[in-house]
Design an enzyme around this catalytic site. Sequence first.
Site, PDB file in Angstrom:
ATOM      1  N   LYS A  56      40.348  56.675  43.878  1.00 28.46           N
ATOM      2  CA  LYS A  56      41.064  57.277  42.979  1.00 28.46           C
ATOM      3  C   LYS A  56      41.188  58.855  43.872  1.00 28.46           C
ATOM      4  CE  LYS A  56      39.423  55.004  38.964  1.00 28.46           C
ATOM      5  NZ  LYS A  56      38.017  54.756  38.277  1.00 28.46           N
TER       6      LYS A  56
ATOM      7  N   LYS B  96      47.547  45.277  42.850  1.00 29.13           N
ATOM      8  CA  LYS B  96      46.622  45.007  41.826  1.00 29.13           C
ATOM      9  C   LYS B  96      46.904  45.574  40.294  1.00 29.13           C
ATOM     10  CE  LYS B  96      42.671  46.538  39.709  1.00 29.13           C
ATOM     11  NZ  LYS B  96      41.497  46.959  39.112  1.00 29.13           N
TER      12      LYS B  96
ATOM     13  N   LYS C 254      45.853  49.869  34.882  1.00 25.31           N
ATOM     14  CA  LYS C 254      46.071  51.027  34.079  1.00 25.31           C
ATOM     15  C   LYS C 254      46.442  51.960  34.757  1.00 25.31           C
ATOM     16  CE  LYS C 254      42.727  49.560  31.313  1.00 25.31           C
ATOM     17  NZ  LYS C 254      41.280  49.652  30.916  1.00 25.31           N
TER      18      LYS C 254
HETATM   19  P1  ADP Z   1      42.201  49.037  35.034  1.00 25.36           P
HETATM   20  O1  ADP Z   1      42.046  48.991  36.575  1.00 25.36           O
HETATM   21  O2  ADP Z   1      43.591  48.636  34.381  1.00 25.36           O
HETATM   22  O3  ADP Z   1      41.927  50.450  34.565  1.00 25.36           O
HETATM   23  P2  ADP Z   1      39.659  48.208  34.062  1.00 25.36           P
HETATM   24  O4  ADP Z   1      38.865  49.098  35.300  1.00 25.36           O
HETATM   25  O5  ADP Z   1      39.326  48.955  32.952  1.00 25.36           O
HETATM   26  O6  ADP Z   1      41.170  48.244  34.300  1.00 25.36           O
HETATM   27  O7  ADP Z   1      39.032  46.699  34.043  1.00 25.36           O
HETATM   28  C1  ADP Z   1      38.437  46.106  33.271  1.00 25.36           C
HETATM   29  C2  ADP Z   1      37.952  44.681  33.529  1.00 25.36           C
HETATM   30  O8  ADP Z   1      39.245  43.895  33.965  1.00 25.36           O
HETATM   31  C3  ADP Z   1      37.138  44.825  34.755  1.00 25.36           C
HETATM   32  O9  ADP Z   1      36.195  43.556  34.684  1.00 25.36           O
HETATM   33  C4  ADP Z   1      38.196  44.621  35.895  1.00 25.36           C
HETATM   34  O10 ADP Z   1      37.497  43.906  37.036  1.00 25.36           O
HETATM   35  C5  ADP Z   1      39.075  43.501  35.151  1.00 25.36           C
HETATM   36  N1  ADP Z   1      40.413  43.800  35.902  1.00 25.36           N
HETATM   37  C6  ADP Z   1      41.255  44.733  35.774  1.00 25.36           C
HETATM   38  N2  ADP Z   1      42.520  44.869  36.554  1.00 25.36           N
HETATM   39  C7  ADP Z   1      42.238  43.546  36.825  1.00 25.36           C
HETATM   40  C8  ADP Z   1      43.231  42.637  37.747  1.00 25.36           C
HETATM   41  N3  ADP Z   1      44.474  43.072  38.040  1.00 25.36           N
HETATM   42  N4  ADP Z   1      42.930  41.442  38.246  1.00 25.36           N
HETATM   43  C9  ADP Z   1      41.625  40.928  37.681  1.00 25.36           C
HETATM   44  N5  ADP Z   1      40.886  41.772  37.115  1.00 25.36           N
HETATM   45  C10 ADP Z   1      41.061  42.854  36.622  1.00 25.36           C
END
Ligand code: ADP
Length: 334
Positions: free
Chosen positions: A117, A198, A201
């Site tokens: 980040k 990946k 958001k």
């Molecule tokens: P983001 O990266 O979009 O902010 P979060 O960190 O809120 O997503 O992730 C919430 C859940 O979804 C976590 O368990 C995370 O591992 C899973 N997750 C988020 N993005 C992915 C992805 N591209 N592939 C697999 N799992 C994901």
Amino acid sequence: MTDLPPRLVSGIQPSGELHLGNYFGAIAQFVKLQEEYAGNCFVFIADYHALTTVRDAEKLRTSVFDVAASYLALGLDPSKVTLFRQSDVVEHVELSWMLASVTGMGLLERAHSFKDKIAKGIRPSVGLFYYPVLMAADILVYDASVVPVGKDQVQHVEMTQDMATHFNEAFGGAEPVLRRPEYRLSPVAKVPGIDGEKMSKSYDNTIPIFMTGKKLKKKVAGVVTDSKALGDPLDPETCNVFALLKMFVHGEEREELAGWYRAGARDGAPFGYGHAKQLLAAKIDAHFADARAKYEAFQADPSQVDAVLEAGAKRAKAVAGATMDRVRKATGLR
Ligand code: ADP
Ligand code: TRP
């Protein structure tokens, strides 16, 4: 803390529209595991965590509701899962301080997500640095045995294990005070975004779960591919569209699709990325049609969602409160 039942805990941040990565990486796994862990599942909306990035109260309130409605629409059953808002259980914050007191700076300095980040230019607040401690408290306050997450969160669960061990070493007598959890990786550990990185958001590369129609087609049209011409043989293994399609097509159907790719043809007609994208949009639209209808119904009448969150908060608070009694006693606090 002897005789604890197997227990599942996980959460998602309400920091933007939920996407296919959240679904296949996390929510689909919660829905599947709720049978095995029925009555012992705690799934929450991590709104304290979202404060590290969200700066708009109305937006946060809306996102919390949207995540709750998504959980329910996508199949979480409140009779099996305790569904709640993290900030309704302040015990998370209390435990996080106790954990912070036994956690070395070095452990947090090694966090990939913090480093990533910062590298992306996000201003490093103390909260962002402290985030894994709060996440550890989220897990340990429910005596979780299993934490289903996507790959990016594995290191945070490992840090949670370390913090539980440090705490037990510092304050446990013959009996450990905190239970050490294990992570459970979903079969789809990393869903690619439209740029092939990946899906996240924070990277502006997502396909939202409930997007439909023209908007969805436009979004899917943006998935990055190489520049092979229509009719050329294509390689399914390196194609972002195929990587996304793989989550919706299985077995023979997937083999057939891979065949069209390799031949650059389907039933004698040329087959190219445009066709694969059309298929992907149709699959997404159909796969989430029922859930989307439920989600829209919750949006039209929020009272049902609010009632679920209220009941969930009561139950979560009772369990977290019992852990905190144990923890306060062990530390010498009242
Ligand atoms: P983001 O990266 O979009 O902010 P979060 O960190 O809120 O997503 O992730 C919430 C859940 O979804 C976590 O368990 C995370 O591992 C899973 N997750 C988020 N993005 C992915 C992805 N591209 N592939 C697999 N799992 C994901
Ligand atoms: N950090 C997780 C994410 O960004 C969300 C989260 C917060 C979480 N607390 C948790 C996940 C506890 C599992 C368990 O995705």
